[in-house]
Design a protein around this motif. Structure first.
Motif, PDB file in Angstrom:
ATOM      1  N   TYR A   1       1.149  -1.365  -0.040  1.00  0.00           N
ATOM      2  CA  TYR A   1      -0.377   0.280   0.431  1.00  0.00           C
ATOM      3  C   TYR A   1       1.064   1.176  -0.466  1.00  0.00           C
ATOM      4  CZ  TYR A   1      -4.154   2.074   0.868  1.00  0.00           C
ATOM      5  OH  TYR A   1      -5.167   3.545   0.424  1.00  0.00           O
ATOM      6  N   CYS A   2       2.411   1.176   0.787  1.00  0.00           N
ATOM      7  CA  CYS A   2       2.793   2.193   0.824  1.00  0.00           C
ATOM      8  C   CYS A   2       3.876   2.315  -0.018  1.00  0.00           C
ATOM      9  CB  CYS A   2       3.262   2.214   1.777  1.00  0.00           C
ATOM     10  SG  CYS A   2       4.735   0.841   1.907  1.00  0.00           S
ATOM     11  N   THR A   3       3.766   1.533  -1.462  1.00  0.00           N
ATOM     12  CA  THR A   3       4.655   1.437  -1.904  1.00  0.00           C
ATOM     13  C   THR A   3       4.897   2.714  -2.964  1.00  0.00           C
ATOM     14  OG1 THR A   3       5.033  -0.805  -2.121  1.00  0.00           O
ATOM     15  CG2 THR A   3       5.738  -0.412  -3.425  1.00  0.00           C
ATOM     16  N   PRO A   4       3.954   2.920  -3.985  1.00  0.00           N
ATOM     17  CA  PRO A   4       3.867   3.923  -5.344  1.00  0.00           C
ATOM     18  C   PRO A   4       4.222   4.972  -4.439  1.00  0.00           C
ATOM     19  CG  PRO A   4       1.607   2.727  -5.542  1.00  0.00           C
ATOM     20  CD  PRO A   4       2.467   1.838  -3.608  1.00  0.00           C
ATOM     21  N   GLY A   5       3.767   5.035  -3.264  1.00  0.00           N
ATOM     22  CA  GLY A   5       4.653   6.764  -2.477  1.00  0.00           C
ATOM     23  C   GLY A   5       6.363   6.978  -2.096  1.00  0.00           C
ATOM     24  N   GLN A   6       6.876   5.315  -1.815  1.00  0.00           N
ATOM     25  CA  GLN A   6       7.954   5.338  -1.339  1.00  0.00           C
ATOM     26  C   GLN A   6       8.885   5.548  -2.420  1.00  0.00           C
ATOM     27  OE1 GLN A   6       9.145   4.607   1.837  1.00  0.00           O
ATOM     28  NE2 GLN A   6       6.994   3.723   2.769  1.00  0.00           N
ATOM     29  N   VAL A   7       7.932   4.368  -3.649  1.00  0.00           N
ATOM     30  CA  VAL A   7       8.785   4.420  -5.279  1.00  0.00           C
ATOM     31  C   VAL A   7       8.866   6.368  -5.819  1.00  0.00           C
ATOM     32  CG1 VAL A   7       8.929   3.767  -6.893  1.00  0.00           C
ATOM     33  CG2 VAL A   7       8.495   2.324  -5.991  1.00  0.00           C
ATOM     34  N   CYS A   8       8.105   6.792  -5.357  1.00  0.00           N
ATOM     35  CA  CYS A   8       7.873   8.598  -5.592  1.00  0.00           C
ATOM     36  C   CYS A   8       8.650   9.546  -5.077  1.00  0.00           C
ATOM     37  CB  CYS A   8       6.403   9.291  -5.955  1.00  0.00           C
ATOM     38  SG  CYS A   8       5.621   7.692  -7.281  1.00  0.00           S
ATOM     39  N   SER A   9       8.814   9.036  -3.736  1.00  0.00           N
ATOM     40  CA  SER A   9       9.549   9.969  -3.159  1.00  0.00           C
ATOM     41  C   SER A   9      10.948   9.730  -2.600  1.00  0.00           C
ATOM     42  CB  SER A   9       9.004   9.258  -1.380  1.00  0.00           C
ATOM     43  OG  SER A   9       9.732  10.469  -0.149  1.00  0.00           O
ATOM     44  N   ALA A  10      11.284   8.395  -3.425  1.00  0.00           N
ATOM     45  CA  ALA A  10      12.642   7.827  -3.601  1.00  0.00           C
ATOM     46  C   ALA A  10      13.292   8.788  -4.437  1.00  0.00           C
ATOM     47  CB  ALA A  10      12.899   6.603  -3.505  1.00  0.00           C
ATOM     48  N   VAL A  11      12.747   8.468  -5.859  1.00  0.00           N
ATOM     49  CA  VAL A  11      13.101   9.204  -6.974  1.00  0.00           C
ATOM     50  C   VAL A  11      12.920  10.311  -6.554  1.00  0.00           C
ATOM     51  CG1 VAL A  11      12.462   9.729  -9.130  1.00  0.00           C
ATOM     52  CG2 VAL A  11      12.292   7.857  -8.671  1.00  0.00           C
ATOM     53  N   GLY A  12      12.127  10.890  -6.077  1.00  0.00           N
ATOM     54  CA  GLY A  12      12.239  13.023  -5.643  1.00  0.00           C
ATOM     55  C   GLY A  12      13.838  12.774  -4.530  1.00  0.00           C
ATOM     56  N   MET A  13      13.507  11.914  -3.780  1.00  0.00           N
ATOM     57  CA  MET A  13      15.115  12.304  -2.813  1.00  0.00           C
ATOM     58  C   MET A  13      15.598  12.226  -3.291  1.00  0.00           C
ATOM     59  SD  MET A  13      16.865  10.183  -0.868  1.00  0.00           S
ATOM     60  CE  MET A  13      15.974   8.215  -1.335  1.00  0.00           C
ATOM     61  N   LEU A  14      16.211  11.266  -4.172  1.00  0.00           N
ATOM     62  CA  LEU A  14      17.783  10.900  -5.028  1.00  0.00           C
ATOM     63  C   LEU A  14      17.427  12.246  -5.889  1.00  0.00           C
ATOM     64  CD1 LEU A  14      17.948   7.532  -5.704  1.00  0.00           C
ATOM     65  CD2 LEU A  14      19.001   7.996  -4.176  1.00  0.00           C
ATOM     66  N   GLY A  15      17.429  12.514  -5.907  1.00  0.00           N
ATOM     67  CA  GLY A  15      17.269  14.173  -7.295  1.00  0.00           C
ATOM     68  C   GLY A  15      17.671  14.880  -5.765  1.00  0.00           C
ATOM     69  N   GLU A  16      17.145  14.946  -5.249  1.00  0.00           N
ATOM     70  CA  GLU A  16      17.523  16.244  -3.736  1.00  0.00           C
ATOM     71  C   GLU A  16      19.168  15.804  -3.621  1.00  0.00           C
ATOM     72  OE1 GLU A  16      14.669  15.762  -0.755  1.00  0.00           O
ATOM     73  OE2 GLU A  16      13.164  15.776  -2.331  1.00  0.00           O
ATOM     74  N   LEU A  17      19.276  14.640  -3.314  1.00  0.00           N
ATOM     75  CA  LEU A  17      20.807  14.378  -2.742  1.00  0.00           C
ATOM     76  C   LEU A  17      21.970  14.864  -3.971  1.00  0.00           C
ATOM     77  CD1 LEU A  17      21.330  10.756  -1.363  1.00  0.00           C
ATOM     78  CD2 LEU A  17      21.927  13.102  -0.491  1.00  0.00           C
ATOM     79  N   ASP A  18      21.395  13.535  -5.179  1.00  0.00           N
ATOM     80  CA  ASP A  18      22.634  14.802  -6.289  1.00  0.00           C
ATOM     81  C   ASP A  18      22.195  16.473  -6.325  1.00  0.00           C
ATOM     82  OD1 ASP A  18      21.950  12.313  -7.472  1.00  0.00           O
ATOM     83  OD2 ASP A  18      21.305  12.221  -8.792  1.00  0.00           O
ATOM     84  N   GLU A  19      21.134  16.878  -5.848  1.00  0.00           N
ATOM     85  CA  GLU A  19      22.099  18.853  -5.929  1.00  0.00           C
ATOM     86  C   GLU A  19      22.284  19.565  -4.691  1.00  0.00           C
ATOM     87  OE1 GLU A  19      17.991  21.066  -7.505  1.00  0.00           O
ATOM     88  OE2 GLU A  19      17.515  18.833  -8.990  1.00  0.00           O
ATOM     89  N   GLY A  20      22.625  18.618  -3.543  1.00  0.00           N
ATOM     90  CA  GLY A  20      23.345  18.428  -2.587  1.00  0.00           C
ATOM     91  C   GLY A  20      22.656  18.507  -1.274  1.00  0.00           C
ATOM     92  N   TRP A  21      21.165  19.138  -1.482  1.00  0.00           N
ATOM     93  CA  TRP A  21      20.096  19.310  -0.436  1.00  0.00           C
ATOM     94  C   TRP A  21      20.752  18.829   0.448  1.00  0.00           C
ATOM     95  CZ3 TRP A  21      14.514  20.017  -2.352  1.00  0.00           C
ATOM     96  CH2 TRP A  21      14.691  21.050  -3.170  1.00  0.00           C
ATOM     97  N   PRO A  22      21.074  19.512   1.858  1.00  0.00           N
ATOM     98  CA  PRO A  22      21.869  18.769   3.483  1.00  0.00           C
ATOM     99  C   PRO A  22      20.455  18.560   3.608  1.00  0.00           C
ATOM    100  CG  PRO A  22      21.647  21.357   3.000  1.00  0.00           C
ATOM    101  CD  PRO A  22      21.322  20.897   2.446  1.00  0.00           C
TER     102      PRO A  22
END
Ligand code: FES
Ligand code: FES
Length: 165
Positions: A102-123
């Motif tokens: 049930y949580c998985t679509p949200g986990q996946v979308c969040s992970a994709v966004g989060m990895l983008g934030e990491l790539d951009e160096g957001w602390p």
């Protein structure tokens, strides 16, 4: 009271007529038939409804659909296909990153966004130094807005770390 407006979801424009108070989550699920984003709490507390707006992760239950007419909206349906999974989807399967799902679509979308934030160096709150590391602590902190009642957290973290490699 209804308004007509347009949403661009997964690259496709959709015209709809709805109450201007309709949330993005309800517009996706009830008006466009895109039921991948899930309604857990409907109050911004569980992350089950996470989608991407211009690549940034958001809780769709907290956003009015009518306010996003100029955004590129990406849902779980737009991230991959059964024959061509997004790397985060693939690694969630490989690492057993879900139970009920049930949580998985949200986990996946969040992970994709989060990895983008990491790539951009957001602390984050646990970042030490100038550049955030790609490690378990960072991933756990950054994914803390996505709850999993089945407790699949260790495997979700494994999947995200592998997808990012
Ligand atoms: S349904 Fe949106 S955060 Fe829970
Ligand atoms: S897999 Fe069941 S809530 Fe996360």
């Amino acid at each position: 009271m209804s308004e007509s407006f347009r949403l661009t979801v997964n690259g496709t424009p959709h015209d709809l007529t709805a109450d201007p108070r309709t949330t993005l989550l309800d517009a996706l699920r009830e008006h466009l038939g895109l039921t991948g984003a899930k309604k857990g709490c409907d109050h911004g507390q569980c992350g089950a409804c996470t989608v991407l707006l211009d690549g940034r992760r958001v809780n769709a239950c907290l956003i009015l659909a009518i306010s996003q007419q100029s955004a590129q909206i990406t849902t779980i349906e737009g991230l991959g296909t059964p024959d061509d999974l997004h790397p985060v989807q693939r690694e969630m399967l490989e690492h057993d990153g879900f139970q009920c799902g049930y949580c998985t679509p949200g986990q996946v979308c969040s992970a994709v966004g989060m990895l983008g934030e990491l790539d951009e160096g957001w602390p984050s709150a646990v970042t030490e130094g100038e550049t955030p590391a790609l490690d378990r602590e960072e991933v756990r902190e950054r994914m803390s807005g996505n709850l999993c009642r089945c407790g699949a957290y260790p495997n979700i973290v494994d999947a995200i770390l592998e997808a990012a490699r």
